[in-house]
Design a protein around this motif. Structure first.
Motif, PDB file in Angstrom:
ATOM      1  N   TRP A   1     -13.010   4.439   5.979  1.00 27.87           N
ATOM      2  CA  TRP A   1     -13.747   3.369   5.610  1.00 27.87           C
ATOM      3  C   TRP A   1     -14.004   3.540   3.609  1.00 27.87           C
ATOM      4  CZ3 TRP A   1     -18.467   4.185   2.493  1.00 27.87           C
ATOM      5  CH2 TRP A   1     -18.633   5.789   2.539  1.00 27.87           C
ATOM      6  N   ASN A   2     -13.431   4.638   2.765  1.00 29.92           N
ATOM      7  CA  ASN A   2     -13.800   4.370   1.477  1.00 29.92           C
ATOM      8  C   ASN A   2     -12.846   3.222   1.299  1.00 29.92           C
ATOM      9  OD1 ASN A   2     -14.340   4.814  -1.447  1.00 29.92           O
ATOM     10  ND2 ASN A   2     -15.033   7.064  -1.103  1.00 29.92           N
ATOM     11  N   GLU A   3     -12.845   2.127   1.111  1.00 30.62           N
ATOM     12  CA  GLU A   3     -11.693   1.278   0.918  1.00 30.62           C
ATOM     13  C   GLU A   3     -11.038   1.660  -1.056  1.00 30.62           C
ATOM     14  OE1 GLU A   3      -9.174  -0.278   1.938  1.00 30.62           O
ATOM     15  OE2 GLU A   3      -9.976   0.530   4.279  1.00 30.62           O
TER      16      GLU A   3
ATOM     17  N   SER B   1      -3.485   5.178  -3.578  1.00 31.61           N
ATOM     18  CA  SER B   1      -2.364   4.217  -2.777  1.00 31.61           C
ATOM     19  C   SER B   1      -1.740   4.325  -4.646  1.00 31.61           C
ATOM     20  CB  SER B   1      -3.159   3.042  -2.610  1.00 31.61           C
ATOM     21  OG  SER B   1      -3.794   2.209  -3.428  1.00 31.61           O
ATOM     22  N   LYS B   2      -2.629   4.264  -5.563  1.00 32.77           N
ATOM     23  CA  LYS B   2      -1.872   4.136  -7.104  1.00 32.77           C
ATOM     24  C   LYS B   2      -1.261   5.301  -7.126  1.00 32.77           C
ATOM     25  CE  LYS B   2      -6.123   0.444  -8.310  1.00 32.77           C
ATOM     26  NZ  LYS B   2      -6.566   0.597  -9.376  1.00 32.77           N
ATOM     27  N   TYR B   3      -1.131   6.405  -7.070  1.00 34.87           N
ATOM     28  CA  TYR B   3      -0.663   7.844  -7.275  1.00 34.87           C
ATOM     29  C   TYR B   3       0.606   7.731  -6.006  1.00 34.87           C
ATOM     30  CZ  TYR B   3      -3.947   8.494 -10.834  1.00 34.87           C
ATOM     31  OH  TYR B   3      -4.365   8.232 -12.009  1.00 34.87           O
TER      32      TYR B   3
END
Length: 155
Positions: A123-125, A132-134
């Motif tokens: 749940w830790n968006e 996701s940037k990596y």
């Protein structure tokens, strides 16, 4: 803003535990932090050192840290395990997390590890977006198992 990354020293432990507790509150589990300062210090700086950490200082104030240790996988070999990674709320969005995370990645490379692992709550968006940037691989399907001290004593 002057951000300085450095290895943690024993004198940082009080502040690091404050950040651990801040993270536990954010993760909705403040009662789960049961480690004492003495145990924490011993695990990081005692005779049987377990963890290492990098801290991010802003004008002498520890605004964040990344604590890690070596994990051994029978499938993958030695891997860096990122145990906790936090930037205190007032300092988020200023690039401190990026600097810390990339410093830990460098450590994994420098030590010749076969990879790096960590956990993130589903749940830790903000954290999921950060990773996701990596192009990080976030695995599904694994459930965590554990025993508390009390449970171990009954086995």
């Amino acid at each position: 803003m002057n951000i300085k990354l450095r290895e943690a020293v024993k004198e940082d432990c009080v502040r690091l535990l404050e950040l651990v507790n801040e993270l536990a509150v954010y993760e909705k589990a403040p009662e789960e932090v049961t480690v004492t300062l003495e145990e924490f210090v011993d695990a990081g700086f005692g005779a049987h050192k377990v963890w290492n950490a990098f801290v991010a200082e802003v004008d002498g104030f520890i605004a964040g840290f990344a604590i890690y240790y070596t994990r051994y996988s029978t499938w993958k070999g030695c891997r860096l395990y990122l145990e906790d990674f936090i930037v205190t709320e007032a300092y988020r969005g200023k690039g401190i997390g990026k600097l810390l995370f990339e410093r830990v990645i460098k450590e994994a490379k420098d030590k010749g590890y076969n990879g790096m692992t960590w956990q993130v709550l589903d749940w830790n968006e903000p954290a999921l977006n950060f990773y996701s940037k990596y192009d990080a691989q976030i695995e599904a399907g694994w459930l965590n198992g554990s025993f508390s001290t009390e449970q171990l004593s009954k086995k």
